[in-house]
Design a protein around this motif. Structure first.
Motif, short mmCIF file in Angstrom:
data_model
loop_
_atom_site.label_atom_id
_atom_site.label_comp_id
_atom_site.label_asym_id
_atom_site.label_seq_id
_atom_site.Cartn_x
_atom_site.Cartn_y
_atom_site.Cartn_z
N TYR A 183 56.06 44.80 16.06
CA TYR A 183 56.15 45.94 17.33
C TYR A 183 54.81 46.04 17.81
O TYR A 183 53.16 46.66 17.35
CB TYR A 183 56.04 47.23 16.74
N ARG A 184 54.29 45.04 18.12
CA ARG A 184 53.11 45.10 18.89
C ARG A 184 52.33 45.87 19.72
O ARG A 184 50.34 45.54 19.82
CB ARG A 184 53.03 43.46 20.84
N TRP A 185 52.61 47.06 20.00
CA TRP A 185 51.69 48.04 20.57
C TRP A 185 51.12 48.99 19.56
O TRP A 185 50.46 49.62 19.22
CB TRP A 185 52.35 49.08 21.25
N ILE A 186 51.70 48.79 17.85
CA ILE A 186 51.42 49.24 17.37
C ILE A 186 49.86 47.70 16.45
O ILE A 186 49.13 48.37 15.96
CB ILE A 186 52.24 48.99 15.19
N GLU A 187 50.47 46.79 16.43
CA GLU A 187 49.08 45.69 16.30
C GLU A 187 48.24 46.40 16.92
O GLU A 187 47.26 45.97 16.22
CB GLU A 187 49.65 44.36 16.16
N ARG A 188 48.02 46.61 18.41
CA ARG A 188 47.01 46.79 19.41
C ARG A 188 46.60 48.20 19.00
O ARG A 188 45.43 47.90 19.76
CB ARG A 188 47.62 46.47 20.91
#
Length: 239
Positions: A183-188
């Motif tokens: 979940y790239r929004w978590i990463e960002r």
């Protein structure tokens, strides 16, 4: 700019005499440095908790009262060393990863106060990542359990020797890494913002559990024990 999940994480886990972080005691604890392009490494402790370890707890983590008394170190020393290890990791910029962080961090806090050790939150202000809170947020309608074993199965993380503190601490970091990678929004999301968001998500999740208990026959009293604070229950609130 390198994402936080590409940098070292600090895994933390406690195995204890029971499930009440206010009254139960630490039996084993681990602090693990995970990821960041380097081999994982960490420290583990076995404490003599100074009280009997119930058979139910031994059935979970495998440590008997006799073993803890024979081979465990004084609880006060263990609590000081664990707290110091976490404080050093936080000072180095590592977020603390703990499955069900409310339990582990509250227990460490109460043990510190019990033995006159300076609590972690009076030394540093950690950013905390809780795989259970994160997983419930990113995949809230998924059916099935949400234990660490369940999450490892879902995110394809190897978990050998479950319910040993070093294995659980390492697996919790691996699950958080997998969540951030999926979940790239978590990463960002910057760590400070992600910590603050989890405070709200954990509250919402706890409110949902409390409401479920309140309307379920035979579980109404369980609702009274659901705490909304995260990542630990403040000492003044418990008192």
């Amino acid at each position: 700019m390198t994402s936080w999940h590409r940098k070292p994480l600090c895994g933390f886990d406690i195995e204890s005499t029971g499930v009440d972080p206010e009254e139960d005691r630490i039996v084993t604890a681990s602090v693990v440095r995970y990821g960041g392009g380097a081999p994982n490494e960490g420290s583990s402790w076995l404490a003599d908790p100074g009280v009997e370890i119930p058979e139910e707890a031994t059935g979970v983590h495998g440590v008997t009262t006799e073993h803890a008394r024979a081979y465990g170190r004084p609880a006060a020393s263990v609590v000081e060393e664990v707290t110091t290890a976490l404080a050093l990791a936080v000072a180095a910029g590592q977020p603390v990863v703990a499955m069900n962080a409310q339990f582990d961090l509250t227990m460490l806090d109460r043990e510190a106060r019990r033995y006159g050790v300076r609590p972690l939150t009076e030394r540093v202000t950690p950013h905390v990542l809780d795989p259970r809170v994160l997983d419930k947020r990113v995949d809230r309608y998924r059916k099935g359990g949400r234990t660490l074993t369940d999450l490892c199965r879902h995110y394809v993380v190897q978990l050998d020797n479950a319910h040993t503190s070093d294995a659980d601490a390492t697996a919790a970091c691996a699950v958080v890494w997998k969540i951030a990678n999926r979940y790239r929004w978590i990463e960002r999301t910057p760590l400070g913002d992600l910590h603050a968001a989890q405070v709200e998500w954990a509250r919402e999740q706890a409110e949902g559990l409390r409401d479920y208990f309140a309307r379920t026959e035979g579980k109404e009293e369980w609702a009274l024990g659901v705490r909304l604070e995260w990542p630990l229950i403040p000492f003044w609130s418990a008192a």
